[in-house]
Design a protein around this motif. Structure first.
Motif, PDB file in Angstrom:
ATOM      1  N   ALA A  46      -1.151   1.953  -3.947  1.00 12.09           N
ATOM      2  CA  ALA A  46      -2.521   1.481  -3.709  1.00 12.09           C
ATOM      3  C   ALA A  46      -3.433   2.199  -4.696  1.00 12.09           C
ATOM      4  CB  ALA A  46      -2.944   1.746  -2.269  1.00 12.09           C
ATOM      5  N   SER A  47      -4.694   1.776  -4.732  1.00 12.57           N
ATOM      6  CA  SER A  47      -5.621   2.448  -5.641  1.00 12.57           C
ATOM      7  C   SER A  47      -7.023   2.427  -5.071  1.00 12.57           C
ATOM      8  CB  SER A  47      -5.608   1.783  -7.024  1.00 12.57           C
ATOM      9  OG  SER A  47      -6.082   0.451  -6.956  1.00 12.57           O
ATOM     10  N   GLN A  48      -7.834   3.331  -5.572  1.00 17.74           N
ATOM     11  CA  GLN A  48      -9.250   3.391  -5.231  1.00 17.74           C
ATOM     12  C   GLN A  48     -10.056   3.333  -6.522  1.00 17.74           C
ATOM     13  OE1 GLN A  48      -9.365   7.127  -3.096  1.00 17.74           O
ATOM     14  NE2 GLN A  48      -9.116   6.117  -1.106  1.00 17.74           N
ATOM     15  N   VAL A  49     -11.205   2.681  -6.450  1.00 17.57           N
ATOM     16  CA  VAL A  49     -12.030   2.474  -7.641  1.00 17.57           C
ATOM     17  C   VAL A  49     -13.284   3.330  -7.551  1.00 17.57           C
ATOM     18  CG1 VAL A  49     -13.272   0.778  -9.035  1.00 17.57           C
ATOM     19  CG2 VAL A  49     -11.174   0.111  -7.822  1.00 17.57           C
ATOM     20  N   ASP A  50     -13.564   4.067  -8.609  1.00 15.74           N
ATOM     21  CA  ASP A  50     -14.778   4.887  -8.677  1.00 15.74           C
ATOM     22  C   ASP A  50     -15.905   4.008  -9.223  1.00 15.74           C
ATOM     23  OD1 ASP A  50     -16.766   6.733  -9.065  1.00 15.74           O
ATOM     24  OD2 ASP A  50     -15.442   8.262  -9.917  1.00 15.74           O
ATOM     25  N   PRO A 166      -3.639  -6.000  -3.048  1.00 18.06           N
ATOM     26  CA  PRO A 166      -2.786  -5.151  -3.884  1.00 18.06           C
ATOM     27  C   PRO A 166      -3.633  -4.301  -4.821  1.00 18.06           C
ATOM     28  CG  PRO A 166      -1.866  -7.344  -3.743  1.00 18.06           C
ATOM     29  CD  PRO A 166      -3.217  -7.407  -3.078  1.00 18.06           C
ATOM     30  N   ALA A 167      -3.086  -3.174  -5.210  1.00 19.97           N
ATOM     31  CA  ALA A 167      -3.822  -2.195  -6.010  1.00 19.97           C
ATOM     32  C   ALA A 167      -4.380  -2.785  -7.297  1.00 19.97           C
ATOM     33  CB  ALA A 167      -2.915  -1.016  -6.349  1.00 19.97           C
ATOM     34  N   LEU A 168      -5.583  -2.342  -7.657  1.00 18.23           N
ATOM     35  CA  LEU A 168      -6.061  -2.565  -9.020  1.00 18.23           C
ATOM     36  C   LEU A 168      -5.320  -1.566  -9.893  1.00 18.23           C
ATOM     37  CD1 LEU A 168      -7.991  -3.834 -11.098  1.00 18.23           C
ATOM     38  CD2 LEU A 168      -9.646  -2.058 -10.520  1.00 18.23           C
TER      39      LEU A 168
END
Length: 269
Positions: A46-50, A166-168
């Motif tokens: 997974a990912s998180q976006v700043d 789904p993750a970026l």
């Protein structure tokens, strides 16, 4: 004579280089933005976006978007299909970020950017190929258009700025690496137990609603598979954590249950 040969060789090199770049699009700027402002979590599943950092670098993002918009349809059609598909995936993801930034941080979900009459995916704000398009038109009218790419794994590459999505990926897609990248993001998503898992107590595969919304893409004959169960069975190793469960999923004889989708913003705060 030697000087003439060197000059001729230089001209040939320049022509070859120009031809090479005409067949590709340089996604370096987008790649750097992703590497700087997207954090992979849960072992890359997974990912998180700043988004705050994207706001600070919005001009860089917009310059990249302007370069995407400057590509003519004629040039795009001249590229090989992997290059075309990588371009469209990157365009979808980059313009989605830009859409979020239009109201960030005053929103909790991409759905906040829509209205009762029109979803955010139907907003025509993307200048591409001489038209003003919506995200839906890029995804459904181009990426998913029947008979063009026929690639179900794109659903693990395009990102809707939500936790359930789904993750970026923290790198740009490219034509040269597209097959490797699509396979990697597919397996990573299927390995995320918050969104896909086999439940032995109910003998059901509990999976993301993406498989329900886009079931036709997974049943279209890709790699000779004409059912969702066949697609999922191929990825039994990614969907299970032990040999007993793996055998059940690999057999293709299982029922599915679709999990609730989390539309909260995939924000790093």
């Amino acid at each position: 004579m030697t000087g003439l040969i060197k000059t001729f060789s230089t001209v040939l090199l320049l022509c070859w280089t120009s031809s090479l770049w005409a067949e590709r699009f340089d996604h370096t700027a987008w790649d750097q933005l992703l590497r700087d402002h997207v954090v992979m979590i849960n072992q890359g599943r997974a990912s998180q976006v700043d988004y705050f950092a994207f706001l600070e670098n919005r001009q860089t993002l917009q310059r990249y978007l302007q370069r995407l918009s400057a590509v003519s349809e004629h040039t795009f059609i001249s590229w090989k299909k992997p290059e075309q598909l990588a371009f469209l995936i990157n365009a979808y993801n980059a313009f989605t970020i830009e859409l979020i930034l239009t109201r960030y941080p005053e929103l909790d979900s991409i759905k906040d950017l829509g209205s009762f009459l029109r979803s955010p995916w139907k907003k025509e704000f993307v200048p591409l190929f001489g038209k003003m398009l919506s995200l839906d038109e890029i995804e459904h009218g181009m990426i998913r258009k029947n008979g063009i790419y026929n690639e179900p794994r794109i659903h693990f590459a395009v990102n809707c700025a939500s936790i359930g999505c789904p993750a970026l990926l923290n790198q740009a897609f490219t034509g040269q690496k597209l097959e490797q990248q699509l396979e990697a993001v597919t397996k990573a998503f299927l390995e995320d137990r918050t969104r896909n898992r086999y439940n032995p107590s109910t003998a059901r595969l509990e999976i993301s609603k993406i498989f329900n919304w886009y079931s036709e893409d997974f049943e279209s004959g890709w790699r000779g598979w004409h059912s969702l169960n066949q697609f999922l069975a191929h990825y039994a190793d990614s969907l299970t954590d032990n040999e007993q469960d793996r055998q059940v999923v690999a057999s293709g004889h299982f029922k599915v249950r679709y999990l609730e989708y989390d539309w909260q913003l995939n924000d790093k705060r």
